[in-house]
Design a protein around this motif. Structure first.
Motif, PDB file in Angstrom:
ATOM      1  N   GLU A 139      10.042 121.222 -15.094  1.00 37.97           N
ATOM      2  CA  GLU A 139       9.968 119.793 -15.402  1.00 37.97           C
ATOM      3  C   GLU A 139      10.612 118.968 -14.288  1.00 37.97           C
ATOM      4  OE1 GLU A 139      11.773 119.460 -19.275  1.00 37.97           O
ATOM      5  OE2 GLU A 139      10.001 120.271 -20.277  1.00 37.97           O
ATOM      6  N   MET A 140      11.741 119.450 -13.779  1.00 40.86           N
ATOM      7  CA  MET A 140      12.411 118.746 -12.692  1.00 40.86           C
ATOM      8  C   MET A 140      11.567 118.782 -11.424  1.00 40.86           C
ATOM      9  SD  MET A 140      16.209 118.312 -11.363  1.00 40.86           S
ATOM     10  CE  MET A 140      16.716 118.371 -13.004  1.00 40.86           C
ATOM     11  N   LYS A 188      11.456 126.584 -17.725  1.00 39.72           N
ATOM     12  CA  LYS A 188      10.782 125.356 -18.154  1.00 39.72           C
ATOM     13  C   LYS A 188      11.519 124.105 -17.688  1.00 39.72           C
ATOM     14  CE  LYS A 188       9.016 122.916 -22.135  1.00 39.72           C
ATOM     15  NZ  LYS A 188       8.868 122.840 -23.567  1.00 39.72           N
ATOM     16  N   LYS A 189      12.833 124.097 -17.816  1.00 37.96           N
ATOM     17  CA  LYS A 189      13.614 122.929 -17.415  1.00 37.96           C
ATOM     18  C   LYS A 189      13.477 122.675 -15.906  1.00 37.96           C
ATOM     19  CE  LYS A 189      18.179 120.887 -17.879  1.00 37.96           C
ATOM     20  NZ  LYS A 189      19.544 121.046 -18.365  1.00 37.96           N
ATOM     21  N   TYR A 208       8.370 119.006 -11.217  1.00 34.43           N
ATOM     22  CA  TYR A 208       7.251 118.098 -11.447  1.00 34.43           C
ATOM     23  C   TYR A 208       7.670 116.649 -11.208  1.00 34.43           C
ATOM     24  CZ  TYR A 208       3.742 115.350 -13.881  1.00 34.43           C
ATOM     25  OH  TYR A 208       2.808 114.411 -14.197  1.00 34.43           O
ATOM     26  N   LYS A 209       8.825 116.262 -11.721  1.00 36.81           N
ATOM     27  CA  LYS A 209       9.299 114.889 -11.561  1.00 36.81           C
ATOM     28  C   LYS A 209       9.556 114.552 -10.083  1.00 36.81           C
ATOM     29  CE  LYS A 209      11.285 114.505 -16.156  1.00 36.81           C
ATOM     30  NZ  LYS A 209      12.521 114.402 -16.947  1.00 36.81           N
TER      31      LYS A 209
END
Length: 114
Positions: A97-98, A93-94, A100-101
């Protein structure tokens, strides 16, 4: 690369660029001052053409001549997409998120460059 394979690859690329421009074979033929049956034969790999006609076609399509010979562009994009997909599937998940950013930052930067 044998000649028959080359003609088929060129024809497929010609068709792809023509369709991307949103014109028919007849319209391309008219813009390039060629016969529509010649465009059809090229797109199916049944014939090739002269350098002069390739120049006319590239002008009619509004592309550089070398783009007519960029046969493996899809393979490269497909391969990259598969690699990205593999990375995403194996990320936690982490990491997602990265990812995606980073993608969002690239997209937003490209929008501001337009």
């Amino acid at each position: 690369m044998d000649y028959g394979y080359f003609k088929k690859k060129f024809g497929a690329r010609l068709k792809e660029l023509r369709e991307k421009k949103g014109i028919s074979q007849e319209q391309l033929a008219q813009l390039a001052d060629l016969e529509s049956r010649h465009i059809s034969r090229m797109e199916t790999g049944g014939s090739f053409t002269t350098l002069e006609n390739i120049s006319k076609i590239s002008k009619a399509l509004g592309v550089e001549i070398q783009l007519l010979f960029a046969f493996d562009h899809k393979n490269d994009s497909d391969l990259i997409a598969k690699k990205i997909n593999r990375i995403v599937k194996t990320s936690d998940k982490k990491q997602l998120e990265m990812i995606y950013k980073v993608i969002l930052a690239i997209v937003i930067k490209n929008w501001t460059l337009v």
